[in-house]
Design a protein around this motif. Sequence first.
Motif, PDB file in Angstrom:
ATOM      1  N   VAL A 115       0.834  -1.206   0.000  1.00 26.59           N
ATOM      2  CA  VAL A 115       0.000   0.000   0.000  1.00 26.59           C
ATOM      3  C   VAL A 115       0.867   1.253   0.000  1.00 26.59           C
ATOM      4  CG1 VAL A 115      -1.727   1.326   1.282  1.00 26.59           C
ATOM      5  CG2 VAL A 115      -1.918  -1.171   1.145  1.00 26.59           C
ATOM      6  N   ARG A 116       1.800   1.314   0.967  1.00 22.96           N
ATOM      7  CA  ARG A 116       2.584   2.557   1.144  1.00 22.96           C
ATOM      8  C   ARG A 116       3.569   2.814   0.006  1.00 22.96           C
ATOM      9  NH1 ARG A 116       5.467   5.913   0.447  1.00 22.96           N
ATOM     10  NH2 ARG A 116       6.603   7.300   1.857  1.00 22.96           N
ATOM     11  N   PHE A 117       4.201   1.767  -0.533  1.00 18.84           N
ATOM     12  CA  PHE A 117       5.277   1.988  -1.492  1.00 18.84           C
ATOM     13  C   PHE A 117       4.913   1.618  -2.930  1.00 18.84           C
ATOM     14  CE2 PHE A 117       7.325   1.579   2.656  1.00 18.84           C
ATOM     15  CZ  PHE A 117       7.981   2.806   2.704  1.00 18.84           C
ATOM     16  N   LEU A 118       3.672   1.190  -3.142  1.00 16.23           N
ATOM     17  CA  LEU A 118       3.181   0.989  -4.510  1.00 16.23           C
ATOM     18  C   LEU A 118       1.950   1.859  -4.774  1.00 16.23           C
ATOM     19  CD1 LEU A 118       3.551  -2.866  -5.134  1.00 16.23           C
ATOM     20  CD2 LEU A 118       4.770  -1.019  -6.293  1.00 16.23           C
ATOM     21  N   ALA A 119       0.874   1.592  -4.046  1.00 14.58           N
ATOM     22  CA  ALA A 119      -0.381   2.304  -4.291  1.00 14.58           C
ATOM     23  C   ALA A 119      -0.271   3.799  -4.013  1.00 14.58           C
ATOM     24  CB  ALA A 119      -1.502   1.680  -3.449  1.00 14.58           C
ATOM     25  N   VAL A 120       0.290   4.158  -2.865  1.00 18.39           N
ATOM     26  CA  VAL A 120       0.340   5.574  -2.479  1.00 18.39           C
ATOM     27  C   VAL A 120       1.197   6.410  -3.430  1.00 18.39           C
ATOM     28  CG1 VAL A 120       1.073   7.185  -0.671  1.00 18.39           C
ATOM     29  CG2 VAL A 120      -0.238   5.140  -0.070  1.00 18.39           C
ATOM     30  N   PRO A 121       2.427   5.982  -3.784  1.00 19.75           N
ATOM     31  CA  PRO A 121       3.198   6.790  -4.744  1.00 19.75           C
ATOM     32  C   PRO A 121       2.507   6.947  -6.098  1.00 19.75           C
ATOM     33  CG  PRO A 121       4.641   5.248  -3.623  1.00 19.75           C
ATOM     34  CD  PRO A 121       3.238   4.872  -3.253  1.00 19.75           C
ATOM     35  N   VAL A 122       1.791   5.914  -6.555  1.00 19.45           N
ATOM     36  CA  VAL A 122       1.072   6.024  -7.829  1.00 19.45           C
ATOM     37  C   VAL A 122      -0.040   7.061  -7.715  1.00 19.45           C
ATOM     38  CG1 VAL A 122      -0.449   4.802  -9.437  1.00 19.45           C
ATOM     39  CG2 VAL A 122       1.644   3.707  -8.633  1.00 19.45           C
ATOM     40  N   ILE A 123      -0.786   7.049  -6.606  1.00 13.98           N
ATOM     41  CA  ILE A 123      -1.831   8.056  -6.380  1.00 13.98           C
ATOM     42  C   ILE A 123      -1.220   9.456  -6.355  1.00 13.98           C
ATOM     43  CG2 ILE A 123      -3.477   8.944  -4.674  1.00 13.98           C
ATOM     44  CD1 ILE A 123      -3.988   5.984  -3.900  1.00 13.98           C
ATOM     45  N   ILE A 124      -0.102   9.597  -5.637  1.00  9.90           N
ATOM     46  CA  ILE A 124       0.585  10.891  -5.568  1.00  9.90           C
ATOM     47  C   ILE A 124       1.028  11.339  -6.959  1.00  9.90           C
ATOM     48  CG2 ILE A 124       2.740  11.992  -4.795  1.00  9.90           C
ATOM     49  CD1 ILE A 124       2.434  10.460  -2.154  1.00  9.90           C
ATOM     50  N   SER A 125       1.509  10.400  -7.766  1.00 11.46           N
ATOM     51  CA  SER A 125       1.990  10.756  -9.108  1.00 11.46           C
ATOM     52  C   SER A 125       0.861  11.331  -9.966  1.00 11.46           C
ATOM     53  CB  SER A 125       2.605   9.532  -9.798  1.00 11.46           C
ATOM     54  OG  SER A 125       1.619   8.596 -10.207  1.00 11.46           O
ATOM     55  N   PHE A 126      -0.352  10.775  -9.840  1.00 11.25           N
ATOM     56  CA  PHE A 126      -1.488  11.294 -10.602  1.00 11.25           C
ATOM     57  C   PHE A 126      -1.883  12.688 -10.124  1.00 11.25           C
ATOM     58  CE2 PHE A 126      -2.589   6.648 -11.426  1.00 11.25           C
ATOM     59  CZ  PHE A 126      -2.167   6.687 -12.735  1.00 11.25           C
ATOM     60  N   LEU A 127      -1.830  12.902  -8.821  1.00  6.85           N
ATOM     61  CA  LEU A 127      -2.142  14.229  -8.278  1.00  6.85           C
ATOM     62  C   LEU A 127      -1.122  15.263  -8.737  1.00  6.85           C
ATOM     63  CD1 LEU A 127      -3.108  13.292  -4.587  1.00  6.85           C
ATOM     64  CD2 LEU A 127      -4.652  13.981  -6.431  1.00  6.85           C
ATOM     65  N   LEU A 128       0.149  14.887  -8.746  1.00  4.97           N
ATOM     66  CA  LEU A 128       1.201  15.828  -9.141  1.00  4.97           C
ATOM     67  C   LEU A 128       1.101  16.199 -10.615  1.00  4.97           C
ATOM     68  CD1 LEU A 128       4.266  14.259  -7.267  1.00  4.97           C
ATOM     69  CD2 LEU A 128       3.034  16.342  -6.654  1.00  4.97           C
ATOM     70  N   ARG A 129       0.695  15.250 -11.455  1.00  3.75           N
ATOM     71  CA  ARG A 129       0.593  15.514 -12.889  1.00  3.75           C
ATOM     72  C   ARG A 129      -0.479  16.554 -13.214  1.00  3.75           C
ATOM     73  NH1 ARG A 129       4.734  15.679 -15.810  1.00  3.75           N
ATOM     74  NH2 ARG A 129       5.553  13.738 -16.659  1.00  3.75           N
TER      75      ARG A 129
END
Length: 303
Positions: free
Chosen positions: A229-243
């Motif tokens: 969750v923390r090192f796969l799902a969360v960074p991917v969610i963050i990446s979409f928000l940053l884009r």
Amino acid sequence: MSAGIVLQQMLIIFILILTGYVVYKKGIVQAEVSKGISALVVNVCNPAILIRSAFDRDPSVTYDKLILAVLGGAVVYGVLLAVSWLLPKFLRVESKWKNHYSMMCLFGNTGFIGIPLASAVLGSQALIYVAVTNAYFNLIFYTYGIRLADGDKGKFRLKNFLNVGNFSIILTIILFVWQPKLPQVFVSTIDHMANTTTFLAMIVIGISLARTNLLEIFSQGKMYLFIAVRFLAVPVIISFLLRLFIHDNTVYGVMVLMASVPVANLPLMRVEEIGGDGRVLSCGIILSTILSLVTIPLVVTFV
């Protein structure tokens, strides 16, 4: 940012970590030496590599992009703060370990692993943005993080901010903005210090692995779900928000990498300093570091 390049850099990092593992097992380096190397990386090498990033300012690094990095860092740590509160509840973590899981959510290894990884993958010009994320890390750790580590009893102390890490961040920003003409002797000295960072930092991590019961760590079932969750799902969610608002690939890449790096050592050091039980933190650091060989390249494939 190519997943293949990231994987290649992670493989290099793990070969260096394996070197640390072997030299400890062979008795070439002792635990006492490891502590000294760790202090050297924290107090000399990492500051040097950040300061070096301010030399010969790259024309591609603009104030607009710095502002984007500040906003991006706010998003990254805003999401991580929310996750640090929600994830321990979702995993039904025992109350005595909730604060430790929260710290593992919040504080990634942006120093030992993040700095050399960002430099290798994105170039030295990216390190000024790493300095921004490290400023967030230090601000949150020495306020909220201390409270978590000390069992909700930690108090804010201004002296906690008076450390080499924060001084190096401030100096990096001053040099970046001012761009003074520096003596070549000083520049070359900083270069030599900075060039040792990756190797020494990975040696320390390898020695930590060698001193750990890996079988016991790999049997921690709940920790695998936490890492997924923390090192796969969360960074991917963050990446979409940053884009949504960051379109510069270097700034974006730094933020995603800093959200993806494994658990930091600093919370464990604080817990051990006050005589607490660091077993969960130690397990999280080792397992997330080993699995980052897979998790970081996987995250990059989504971005």
